[in-house]
Design a protein around this motif. Structure first.
Motif, PDB file in Angstrom:
ATOM      1  N   HIS A 181       0.812  -1.228   0.000  1.00  0.00           N
ATOM      2  CA  HIS A 181       0.000   0.000   0.000  1.00  0.00           C
ATOM      3  C   HIS A 181       0.842   1.274   0.000  1.00  0.00           C
ATOM      4  CE1 HIS A 181       0.278  -1.116   4.365  1.00  0.00           C
ATOM      5  NE2 HIS A 181       0.652   0.143   4.443  1.00  0.00           N
ATOM      6  N   ARG A 221      -9.533   3.070 -12.742  1.00  0.00           N
ATOM      7  CA  ARG A 221      -9.246   2.864 -11.314  1.00  0.00           C
ATOM      8  C   ARG A 221      -7.730   2.875 -11.068  1.00  0.00           C
ATOM      9  NH1 ARG A 221     -10.866  -2.620  -8.160  1.00  0.00           N
ATOM     10  NH2 ARG A 221      -9.151  -3.410  -9.436  1.00  0.00           N
ATOM     11  N   ALA A 222      -7.003   2.252 -11.991  1.00  0.00           N
ATOM     12  CA  ALA A 222      -5.549   2.197 -11.820  1.00  0.00           C
ATOM     13  C   ALA A 222      -4.928   3.594 -11.892  1.00  0.00           C
ATOM     14  CB  ALA A 222      -4.952   1.297 -12.894  1.00  0.00           C
ATOM     15  N   GLY A 275     -17.519   3.890  -7.446  1.00  0.00           N
ATOM     16  CA  GLY A 275     -17.001   3.427  -6.161  1.00  0.00           C
ATOM     17  C   GLY A 275     -15.634   2.785  -6.318  1.00  0.00           C
ATOM     18  N   GLU A 329     -13.189   5.645  -6.958  1.00  0.00           N
ATOM     19  CA  GLU A 329     -13.021   6.473  -5.751  1.00  0.00           C
ATOM     20  C   GLU A 329     -12.228   5.737  -4.664  1.00  0.00           C
ATOM     21  OE1 GLU A 329     -16.355   8.712  -4.137  1.00  0.00           O
ATOM     22  OE2 GLU A 329     -17.341   8.556  -6.067  1.00  0.00           O
ATOM     23  N   PHE A 330     -12.313   4.417  -4.670  1.00  0.00           N
ATOM     24  CA  PHE A 330     -11.589   3.628  -3.661  1.00  0.00           C
ATOM     25  C   PHE A 330     -10.093   3.954  -3.685  1.00  0.00           C
ATOM     26  CE2 PHE A 330      -9.271  -0.014  -2.063  1.00  0.00           C
ATOM     27  CZ  PHE A 330      -9.967  -0.351  -0.916  1.00  0.00           C
ATOM     28  N   ALA A 331      -9.596   4.233  -4.890  1.00  0.00           N
ATOM     29  CA  ALA A 331      -8.153   4.492  -5.033  1.00  0.00           C
ATOM     30  C   ALA A 331      -7.778   5.927  -4.671  1.00  0.00           C
ATOM     31  CB  ALA A 331      -7.739   4.205  -6.475  1.00  0.00           C
ATOM     32  N   HIS A 389      -8.370   7.630  -1.700  1.00  0.00           N
ATOM     33  CA  HIS A 389      -8.636   7.945  -0.296  1.00  0.00           C
ATOM     34  C   HIS A 389      -7.742   9.034   0.276  1.00  0.00           C
ATOM     35  CE1 HIS A 389      -5.332   5.174   0.717  1.00  0.00           C
ATOM     36  NE2 HIS A 389      -5.766   4.559  -0.345  1.00  0.00           N
ATOM     37  N   ALA A 415     -10.095  -7.749 -11.377  1.00  0.00           N
ATOM     38  CA  ALA A 415     -10.326  -7.616  -9.936  1.00  0.00           C
ATOM     39  C   ALA A 415     -11.093  -6.347  -9.583  1.00  0.00           C
ATOM     40  CB  ALA A 415      -8.990  -7.677  -9.175  1.00  0.00           C
ATOM     41  N   LEU A 416     -12.137  -6.057 -10.347  1.00  0.00           N
ATOM     42  CA  LEU A 416     -13.007  -4.935  -9.968  1.00  0.00           C
ATOM     43  C   LEU A 416     -13.835  -5.367  -8.760  1.00  0.00           C
ATOM     44  CD1 LEU A 416     -14.240  -3.773 -13.485  1.00  0.00           C
ATOM     45  CD2 LEU A 416     -12.677  -2.549 -11.963  1.00  0.00           C
ATOM     46  N   PHE A 417     -14.039  -4.463  -7.821  1.00  0.00           N
ATOM     47  CA  PHE A 417     -14.794  -4.828  -6.617  1.00  0.00           C
ATOM     48  C   PHE A 417     -16.277  -5.004  -6.987  1.00  0.00           C
ATOM     49  CE2 PHE A 417     -11.350  -1.988  -4.847  1.00  0.00           C
ATOM     50  CZ  PHE A 417     -10.526  -3.045  -4.527  1.00  0.00           C
ATOM     51  N   PRO A 418     -16.811  -6.217  -6.842  1.00  0.00           N
ATOM     52  CA  PRO A 418     -18.173  -6.457  -7.339  1.00  0.00           C
ATOM     53  C   PRO A 418     -19.258  -5.753  -6.527  1.00  0.00           C
ATOM     54  CG  PRO A 418     -17.316  -8.407  -6.199  1.00  0.00           C
ATOM     55  CD  PRO A 418     -16.192  -7.422  -6.275  1.00  0.00           C
ATOM     56  N   HIS A 419     -18.918  -5.358  -5.292  1.00  0.00           N
ATOM     57  CA  HIS A 419     -19.936  -4.728  -4.443  1.00  0.00           C
ATOM     58  C   HIS A 419     -19.931  -3.208  -4.567  1.00  0.00           C
ATOM     59  CE1 HIS A 419     -16.169  -4.794  -2.295  1.00  0.00           C
ATOM     60  NE2 HIS A 419     -16.624  -3.984  -1.363  1.00  0.00           N
ATOM     61  N   MET A 420     -19.112  -2.683  -5.473  1.00  0.00           N
ATOM     62  CA  MET A 420     -19.061  -1.227  -5.663  1.00  0.00           C
ATOM     63  C   MET A 420     -19.420  -0.897  -7.110  1.00  0.00           C
ATOM     64  SD  MET A 420     -15.504  -0.186  -3.836  1.00  0.00           S
ATOM     65  CE  MET A 420     -14.984  -0.927  -2.287  1.00  0.00           C
ATOM     66  N   ARG A 452      -4.916  -3.576  -2.020  1.00  0.00           N
ATOM     67  CA  ARG A 452      -3.608  -3.190  -1.466  1.00  0.00           C
ATOM     68  C   ARG A 452      -2.814  -2.352  -2.470  1.00  0.00           C
ATOM     69  NH1 ARG A 452      -1.247  -8.799   0.248  1.00  0.00           N
ATOM     70  NH2 ARG A 452       0.615  -7.564   0.623  1.00  0.00           N
ATOM     71  N   LEU A 511      -8.837  -9.627  -5.473  1.00  0.00           N
ATOM     72  CA  LEU A 511      -9.586  -8.452  -4.998  1.00  0.00           C
ATOM     73  C   LEU A 511      -8.872  -7.820  -3.802  1.00  0.00           C
ATOM     74  CD1 LEU A 511     -13.228  -9.852  -5.255  1.00  0.00           C
ATOM     75  CD2 LEU A 511     -12.178  -8.129  -6.721  1.00  0.00           C
ATOM     76  N   ARG A 569      -4.970   6.833  -8.742  1.00  0.00           N
ATOM     77  CA  ARG A 569      -4.049   7.079  -7.631  1.00  0.00           C
ATOM     78  C   ARG A 569      -2.873   7.961  -8.051  1.00  0.00           C
ATOM     79  NH1 ARG A 569      -0.702   2.509  -4.376  1.00  0.00           N
ATOM     80  NH2 ARG A 569      -0.394   3.745  -2.506  1.00  0.00           N
TER      81      ARG A 569
END
Lengths: 232, 220
Positions: free
Chosen positions: A77, A148-149, A98, A101-103, A105, A89-94, B122, B117, A152
């Protein structure tokens, strides 16, 4: 100031496989090519801090991320990089928004949304902002993963065969998109691929890996001459 | 015939479920960490209530929570009443019995999460706590809910440990499973049948819902 080059020197032994490579990836796209099981993805994993080499050093300019001799191992990290996985590896619950935006923070909440939307629009999928990954087509998912990549503002981009599951037309579109992002990003991009055509189109530098060793490196015209397929 | 024991059992099972979901999820996350020292031993310890006789479990709880144990004494000095032979004792007895079911359901859910995921989170700069709360636990949510249902069903029917730790009456009311035994001994067959049927219906409904959730979770 130009982003510094990525310098990788790693040794990693497993029961059935030994990886021993040394390479430098300057700004622009370095394509790592090689047959399945040659160690391409393991190199990316080690650079990202997801795999721990037995020895060697990984540094982006003066920032040392891994140095076995000095006991340095910066956690994933804290390595400011972007990694696009083969399965995305996209977050399926977002939603797409989302995910992007996760990247972000590190940014104020108020600043995240407009920037995330802008990124999705930049890669041509602004209309997906409020939809979840299960509704995306293959090409759409690739574009969201790219957005998403980039969210950041990474200092290094790692692409692990992200276009391998796409048809030729979509692959060409996304290859052109990645190529167009290079000047904006101005950072080293390491792209793992099986496709000779993709490597020709994208690579500023080609590195060929076989059985955990580098067997050729140089400009695409040099390394890919007379090569039509890696598995031939 | 009175339904008060069933409501008491619901209350106890609901509180026990809250307790086991929090503790069980934390334990499942801990046990999911492959480099945890003594992982297999902790796993066996957490699962022990599945194989121990309820009386043995009740005995251990009496020792730990009774007024000779540090926890029991500390509780008594703070709240002025004992844990054992009281409402908190019944909740803890039910919770301990259902803990392994919750831990197992959550672990199955955690193991089903695509590791990429977590890796992706990370590489996007998320620290471990953020990965846990924003990615891991939301993705494991169906498993946590399924575990809660299993735990609730188990807690609802607890008999042996509850009787040993809380006694057969709480403020004059017994739990549903103790009530069934009391009515059986008193030859009140209708009451035994009615309470048994109600508990069976709730138990089967919970297991059915938990199965459906687990299957949906596996399909993603």
């Amino acid at each position: 100031m130009a982003e510094p080059a990525l310098e990788v020197r790693i040794r990693l032994a497993r029961a059935d496989f030994t990886l021993d490579v040394e390479l430098t990836c300057p700004k622009g796209i370095t394509c790592i090519m090689g047959p399945s099981g040659s160690g391409k993805s393991t190199i990316l994993g080690a650079v990202a801090g997801l795999a721990s080499p037995d020895g060697g050093r990984i540094a982006l300019g003066d920032d040392v991320w891994f140095d076995r001799d000095r006991g340095v191992a910066v956690p994933t990290h804290d390595r400011c990089l972007a990694y696009v996985f083969q399965n995305l590896a996209l977050f399926p619950h977002m939603t797409a928004l989302g995910n992007v935006e996760f990247a972000m923070h590190g940014l104020d909440k108020a600043a995240r949304r407009p920037r995330a939307l802008k990124l999705l629009e930049r890669v041509g999928v602004g209309y997906l902002a409020h939809r979840r990954p299960r509704t995306f087509s293959g090409g759409e998912a690739q574009r969201v993963a790219l957005a998403r990549a980039l969210a950041r503002s990474p200092r290094l981009v790692l692409l692990d065969e992200p276009f391998s599951a796409l048809d030729r037309e979509l692959r060409a579109q996304l290859t052109a998109l990645v190529r167009s992002l290079v000047p904006e990003l101005g950072v080293p991009i390491v792209h793992v691929t099986h496709s000779v055509a993709e490597a020709r189109q994208l690579g500023d530098q080609i590195v060929r890996v076989e059985k955990g060793r580098i067997v050729a490196r140089g400009a695409p015209a040099e390394v890919l001459a007379n090569l039509t397929s890696l598995d031939e | 015939m009175t339904w008060a024991p069933l409501w008491l059992s619901f209350e106890i099972a609901a509180l026990a479920t809250v307790l086991t979901v929090v503790v069980g999820t934390a334990l499942a996350v801990l046990l999911d960490w492959k480099r945890l020292p003594g992982r297999d031993f902790l796993d066996a310890l957490v699962s022990a209530p599945l194989v121990l006789p309820p009386t043995v479990l009740g005995y251990y709880l009496l020792v730990v929570l009774g007024n000779k144990g540090a926890i029991g004494r500390a509780w008594e000095s703070v709240f002025g009443s004992t844990i054992v032979f009281n409402y908190p004792g019944a909740v803890i007895a039910a919770a301990v019995g259902s803990l392994p079911l919750v831990v197992r359901a959550v672990r199955v859910a955690l193991e089903g999460i695509d590791p990429n995921l977590i890796f992706a989170a990370r590489t996007l700069g998320a620290r471990p706590v953020r990965v846990l709360f924003r990615v891991t636990l939301p993705l494991a949510a169906p498993g946590i809910v399924a575990g809660a249902m299993l735990g609730f069903a188990r807690a609802l029917g607890d008999y042996g440990a509850t009787q040993m730790v809380a006694g057969s009456r709480l403020d004059g009311t017994s739990t549903a499973s103790i009530y069934v035994m009391d009515q059986l001994l008193a030859n009140n067959d209708d009451s035994v049948f009615a309470m048994s049927a109600a508990m069976t219906a709730f138990g089967v409904a919970m297991l059915y819902l938990a199965n459906r959730l687990t299957r949906r979770n596996r399909r993603g």
